[in-house]
Design a protein around this motif. Structure first.
Motif, short mmCIF file in Angstrom:
data_model
loop_
_atom_site.label_atom_id
_atom_site.label_comp_id
_atom_site.label_asym_id
_atom_site.label_seq_id
_atom_site.Cartn_x
_atom_site.Cartn_y
_atom_site.Cartn_z
N MET A 1 -4.77 13.18 8.97
CA MET A 1 -5.92 13.18 8.08
C MET A 1 -6.36 11.75 7.79
SD MET A 1 -4.36 14.07 4.32
CE MET A 1 -5.98 13.86 3.56
N THR A 2 -7.59 11.59 7.33
CA THR A 2 -8.03 10.26 6.91
C THR A 2 -8.47 10.32 5.44
OG1 THR A 2 -10.30 10.65 7.60
CG2 THR A 2 -8.85 9.59 9.20
N LYS A 3 -8.38 9.19 4.81
CA LYS A 3 -8.68 9.11 3.37
C LYS A 3 -9.31 7.78 3.03
CE LYS A 3 -5.41 11.64 0.54
NZ LYS A 3 -4.34 11.51 -0.42
N GLN A 4 -10.02 7.76 1.90
CA GLN A 4 -10.57 6.51 1.37
C GLN A 4 -9.63 6.01 0.27
OE1 GLN A 4 -14.14 5.64 2.29
NE2 GLN A 4 -13.52 7.08 3.88
N MET A 5 -9.45 4.70 0.22
CA MET A 5 -8.69 4.12 -0.89
C MET A 5 -9.60 4.12 -2.12
SD MET A 5 -5.69 2.66 0.03
CE MET A 5 -4.86 2.61 1.62
N LYS A 6 -9.01 4.31 -3.28
CA LYS A 6 -9.82 4.28 -4.50
C LYS A 6 -10.06 2.84 -4.92
CE LYS A 6 -8.89 8.73 -6.28
NZ LYS A 6 -7.91 9.56 -6.90
N GLY A 7 -11.22 2.58 -5.44
CA GLY A 7 -11.50 1.24 -5.92
C GLY A 7 -11.48 1.21 -7.43
N GLY A 8 -12.25 0.30 -8.01
CA GLY A 8 -12.36 0.25 -9.46
C GLY A 8 -11.17 -0.45 -10.10
N THR A 9 -11.02 -0.23 -11.37
CA THR A 9 -9.98 -0.94 -12.08
C THR A 9 -8.60 -0.32 -11.87
OG1 THR A 9 -10.61 0.39 -13.97
CG2 THR A 9 -11.41 -1.88 -13.94
N MET A 10 -8.55 1.00 -11.68
CA MET A 10 -7.27 1.64 -11.40
C MET A 10 -7.00 1.46 -9.92
SD MET A 10 -5.83 2.88 -14.02
CE MET A 10 -4.69 4.12 -13.40
N SER A 11 -6.26 0.41 -9.61
CA SER A 11 -6.09 0.09 -8.22
C SER A 11 -4.89 0.83 -7.64
CB SER A 11 -5.92 -1.42 -8.09
OG SER A 11 -5.94 -1.76 -6.76
N CYS A 15 -1.14 9.21 -2.34
CA CYS A 15 -0.61 9.71 -1.06
C CYS A 15 -0.67 11.24 -1.06
CB CYS A 15 0.82 9.22 -0.87
SG CYS A 15 1.55 9.66 0.71
N THR A 16 -0.64 11.83 0.13
CA THR A 16 -0.65 13.30 0.24
C THR A 16 0.54 13.93 -0.49
OG1 THR A 16 -1.57 12.91 2.42
CG2 THR A 16 -0.90 15.16 1.95
N CYS A 104 7.60 9.47 0.75
CA CYS A 104 7.63 10.47 1.83
C CYS A 104 7.73 9.84 3.22
CB CYS A 104 6.40 11.37 1.75
SG CYS A 104 4.86 10.53 2.16
N GLY A 105 7.57 8.54 3.33
CA GLY A 105 7.68 7.88 4.63
C GLY A 105 6.38 7.87 5.43
N ARG A 106 5.32 8.50 4.91
CA ARG A 106 4.04 8.50 5.63
C ARG A 106 3.51 7.09 5.85
NH1 ARG A 106 3.05 13.00 3.14
NH2 ARG A 106 2.18 14.69 4.36
N LEU A 107 2.99 6.86 7.05
CA LEU A 107 2.32 5.59 7.30
C LEU A 107 0.83 5.80 7.12
CD1 LEU A 107 3.99 4.27 10.58
CD2 LEU A 107 4.25 3.35 8.28
N TRP A 108 0.19 4.88 6.41
CA TRP A 108 -1.26 4.90 6.24
C TRP A 108 -1.82 3.69 6.98
CZ3 TRP A 108 -3.90 8.92 4.32
CH2 TRP A 108 -3.19 9.84 3.55
N TYR A 121 0.18 9.16 9.18
CA TYR A 121 1.16 9.58 10.18
C TYR A 121 2.44 9.92 9.45
CZ TYR A 121 -2.08 7.15 13.26
OH TYR A 121 -3.21 6.75 13.91
N LEU A 122 2.96 11.11 9.70
CA LEU A 122 4.18 11.52 9.00
C LEU A 122 5.37 11.46 9.96
CD1 LEU A 122 5.23 12.67 6.30
CD2 LEU A 122 4.81 14.94 7.22
N PRO A 123 6.42 10.72 9.62
CA PRO A 123 7.57 10.64 10.54
C PRO A 123 8.30 11.98 10.62
CG PRO A 123 8.07 9.53 8.48
CD PRO A 123 6.62 9.94 8.40
N GLU A 124 8.95 12.22 11.77
CA GLU A 124 9.64 13.50 11.93
C GLU A 124 10.93 13.56 11.12
OE1 GLU A 124 10.01 15.11 15.81
OE2 GLU A 124 7.98 14.54 16.37
N GLY A 125 11.57 12.43 10.91
CA GLY A 125 12.82 12.46 10.13
C GLY A 125 12.66 11.66 8.86
N ALA A 126 13.77 11.46 8.14
CA ALA A 126 13.73 10.63 6.93
C ALA A 126 13.70 9.17 7.38
CB ALA A 126 14.97 10.89 6.09
N TRP A 127 12.61 8.52 7.17
CA TRP A 127 12.43 7.14 7.63
C TRP A 127 11.63 6.40 6.59
CZ3 TRP A 127 7.80 4.89 10.15
CH2 TRP A 127 8.05 3.63 10.71
N ARG A 128 12.24 5.40 5.99
CA ARG A 128 11.58 4.64 4.91
C ARG A 128 11.77 3.15 5.15
NH1 ARG A 128 11.17 9.27 4.33
NH2 ARG A 128 11.50 10.62 2.56
N GLY A 129 10.98 2.39 4.44
CA GLY A 129 11.21 0.94 4.39
C GLY A 129 10.97 0.21 5.70
#
Ligand code: ZN
Length: 233
Positions: A1-11, A15-16, A104-108, A121-129
């Motif tokens: 999926m694609t998404k827009q980043m929110k702007g404004g003061t609440m930066s 995430c999904t 969740c490990g998702r890459l944006w 992009y969601l990794p298939e396994g537990a992958w963070r950092g």
């Protein structure tokens, strides 16, 4: 999926998985830049050429006019900062931002440089950092936790056993039990939300566990030296 980043003061960016990714700290431990090989070559060319032109301007006494053209202004600035700005500007123009959600490990990945559209992009396994540069002594995050945005509600100590009660945003409690506890250091935890519990190197048989804060401050919330840890609930 694609998404827009929110702007404004609440930066922040939602995430999904529901985690609020904040943009108030730079460099952020989970942010990076992606550049294809062709753009990397272009960047290399552009940077070398621009640095060369700057050095020529300095040599030939045209530094002020070079600064005016680059910054649209002339002000006191060191050579090292000018060269750093040449790098930053070119890399910023040619690279795409990437962020890994630490929950969740998702890459944006930014769809195009300068565009406010991100693909996930969601990794298939537990992958963070993936983009983190772990500090010395950092051993890892403990599996099986989901303390994001929880607050420390209570710390119960009985002899060498410490139970930490965490209250999640949905009102549910989680409890972690430490046994063989040698030391508990509690910092200012008022209103602070947890990011992760991590393990750090320590003199055996003790292990060192640290709860850190989601505002990415360098001071932890809780630092415990204990022999064992167990997720009670
Ligand atoms: Zn996420």
């Amino acid at each position: 999926m694609t998404k827009q980043m929110k702007g404004g003061t609440m930066s922040f960016f939602l995430c999904t998985c529901g985690y609020r990714i904040g943009f108030n700290v730079c460099p952020c431990r989970n942010d990076g830049d992606v550049m294809g090989h062709r753009d990397r070559e272009r960047a290399d060319d552009l940077i070398s050429r621009e640095v060369e032109q700057y050095l020529a301007a300095v040599r030939e006494g045209r530094r002020d006019s070079w600064l005016r053209e680059f910054y649209l202004d002339v002000f006191p600035i060191e050579d090292a900062s000018v060269i750093s700005d040449i790098f930053a500007r070119t890399i910023g123009d040619l690279s795409r931002a990437i962020h890994q959600c630490e929950r969740c490990g998702r890459l944006w990945l930014q769809a195009k440089p300068g565009e406010n559209t991100y693909a996930s992009y969601l990794p298939e396994g537990a992958w963070r950092g993936a983009l983190e540069a772990p500090p010395e002594g950092f051993l890892g995050y403990l599996d099986g936790q989901d303390f994001f945005d929880a607050v420390i509600a209570e710390i119960k100590q009985e002899g060498g056993t410490v139970r930490v009660v965490l209250q999640k945003e949905d009102g549910q409690n989680r409890e972690v039990e430490f046994t063989g506890v040698a030391a508990v250091k509690q910092y200012d935890t008022t209103e602070k939300r947890i990011r992760f519990m991590s393990e750090w190197s320590s003199a055996p048989p003790l292990r060192r566990f640290v709860f850190d804060s989601s505002d990415q401050s360098s001071e932890p919330l809780l630092d415990i030296a204990a022999r064992e840890v167990r997720f009670v609930s």
